[in-house]
Design an enzyme around this catalytic site. Sequence first.
Site, short mmCIF file in Angstrom:
data_model
loop_
_atom_site.label_atom_id
_atom_site.label_comp_id
_atom_site.label_asym_id
_atom_site.label_seq_id
_atom_site.Cartn_x
_atom_site.Cartn_y
_atom_site.Cartn_z
N SER A 80 -10.72 -53.42 -18.64
CA SER A 80 -10.42 -54.56 -17.78
C SER A 80 -11.28 -54.45 -16.52
O SER A 80 -11.87 -53.41 -16.24
CB SER A 80 -8.94 -54.56 -17.39
OG SER A 80 -8.73 -53.65 -16.33
N HIS A 82 -10.35 -54.14 -13.68
CA HIS A 82 -9.75 -53.21 -12.72
C HIS A 82 -9.52 -51.83 -13.32
O HIS A 82 -8.76 -51.03 -12.77
CB HIS A 82 -8.45 -53.79 -12.17
CG HIS A 82 -8.71 -55.01 -11.33
ND1 HIS A 82 -9.23 -54.92 -10.06
CD2 HIS A 82 -8.60 -56.33 -11.59
CE1 HIS A 82 -9.40 -56.13 -9.57
NE2 HIS A 82 -9.02 -57.00 -10.48
N SER A 83 -10.18 -51.56 -14.43
CA SER A 83 -9.96 -50.29 -15.13
C SER A 83 -10.39 -49.09 -14.29
O SER A 83 -11.53 -49.02 -13.81
CB SER A 83 -10.75 -50.31 -16.44
OG SER A 83 -10.96 -49.00 -16.91
N ASN A 84 -9.47 -48.13 -14.14
CA ASN A 84 -9.83 -46.88 -13.44
C ASN A 84 -10.80 -46.06 -14.27
O ASN A 84 -11.62 -45.32 -13.72
CB ASN A 84 -8.57 -46.04 -13.19
CG ASN A 84 -7.71 -46.58 -12.08
OD1 ASN A 84 -8.20 -47.27 -11.18
ND2 ASN A 84 -6.42 -46.30 -12.13
N VAL A 86 -13.23 -47.26 -16.42
CA VAL A 86 -14.58 -47.84 -16.34
C VAL A 86 -15.20 -47.51 -14.98
O VAL A 86 -16.35 -47.07 -14.90
CB VAL A 86 -14.54 -49.37 -16.59
CG1 VAL A 86 -15.87 -50.01 -16.27
CG2 VAL A 86 -14.14 -49.65 -18.04
#
Length: 342
Positions: A80, A82-84, A86
């Site tokens: 996403s 907001h992925s931590n 990525v």
Amino acid sequence: MSLPDPLQHLIGDKLDREMNWKSRCHRLNGYLPATCSSPVFIKREDELNANAVGTKHRKYLSLLPTLEHNGNDRIILIGSAHSNNVMGLAQLLRSRGMDVSVLIKAPGNSRLMGNHLLLTMLLPPDRIEYISHREWPQVMEIADQRVAELNKRGVSATVIAEGGYNEAVLPGILTLAADLHRNIGELGIDFTDIWSDSGTGVSAIGLLLGMRLLGLSEPRVHITLIAGSPDEFQHRYQQFAQWLTKLMQQPLPPRCPEVRFMQPASAASYGSINKTILSESWAIARQTGLLMDPVYSVKHFYTVKCAMERQAPTGPQLILYNGGTLAMCGFQSALASQQPIV
Ligand SMILES: *Cc1c(COP(=O)(O)O)cnc(C)c1O
């Protein structure tokens, strides 16, 4: 210091040589109920890496050496906006000079904020591809297409699935149990319970499998399911247990710690926040001195608090805190809208 056997033998040469796998444990001051016979400690997984979450950092301990060793020209990440994972992995790969592109679920909010803003600062527009919600279920197929297109141009590429779900993270996630073993030895405290949160479940699975390898059937492990169900967790556990059996070339020791799953005590659906979680964020900061992100850690700590209030603990308690403070910048206005409550 090397890892305890049999882990040193099994994974010692599979971890990045420079990255840290040790985090400290100390007494938690405030917020959770503590007594003389059941003191509460916190494991500072947040201190493993200033820019990536603790659970993610442990995955990268073995994922990064594997990716470097495989020598792909391009690493494709999925998640996403907001992925931590990525955001954390993009930083580590870019800082090692590797070429990264991302397939991102198109965010509902078009304003650049939080991890989405930070990711956009890290990568140029031609390395970010937005996938619509309609197409998102096919994101793995789309990623495979991108790999095929790159291969045609003579560029080798590999894909990291959402949350870093990949066999190459296995050695890294086993370090949590080894580190816990070290903390227990240094503190001289036998914890009766450990409280962990879980997203993909991979890190909690690493804890459980690592404890099994080290012959630790205690402490009991309580898992706050921030995302996913117990069934999904069990399914993934079986997959990693299979990978571990392959790595060991022998069956796993049978003794396991006791496990309990808990649903978040408020705002149960993944990624959601509400007034309770926002005001608990303020309460935790004021009472403990720890700035925690609402989506994972505050929900986890609040859930642990409710569980401890329902049933008082009977022995030393250890709470895992994974960090992710950077992600708080996505919640500035929501947090600011709350009156300080303590
Ligand atoms: C990803 C994440 C977790 C959960 O880790 P999993 O291995 O996916 O279960 C917990 N806390 C934070 C802050 C995370 O970003």
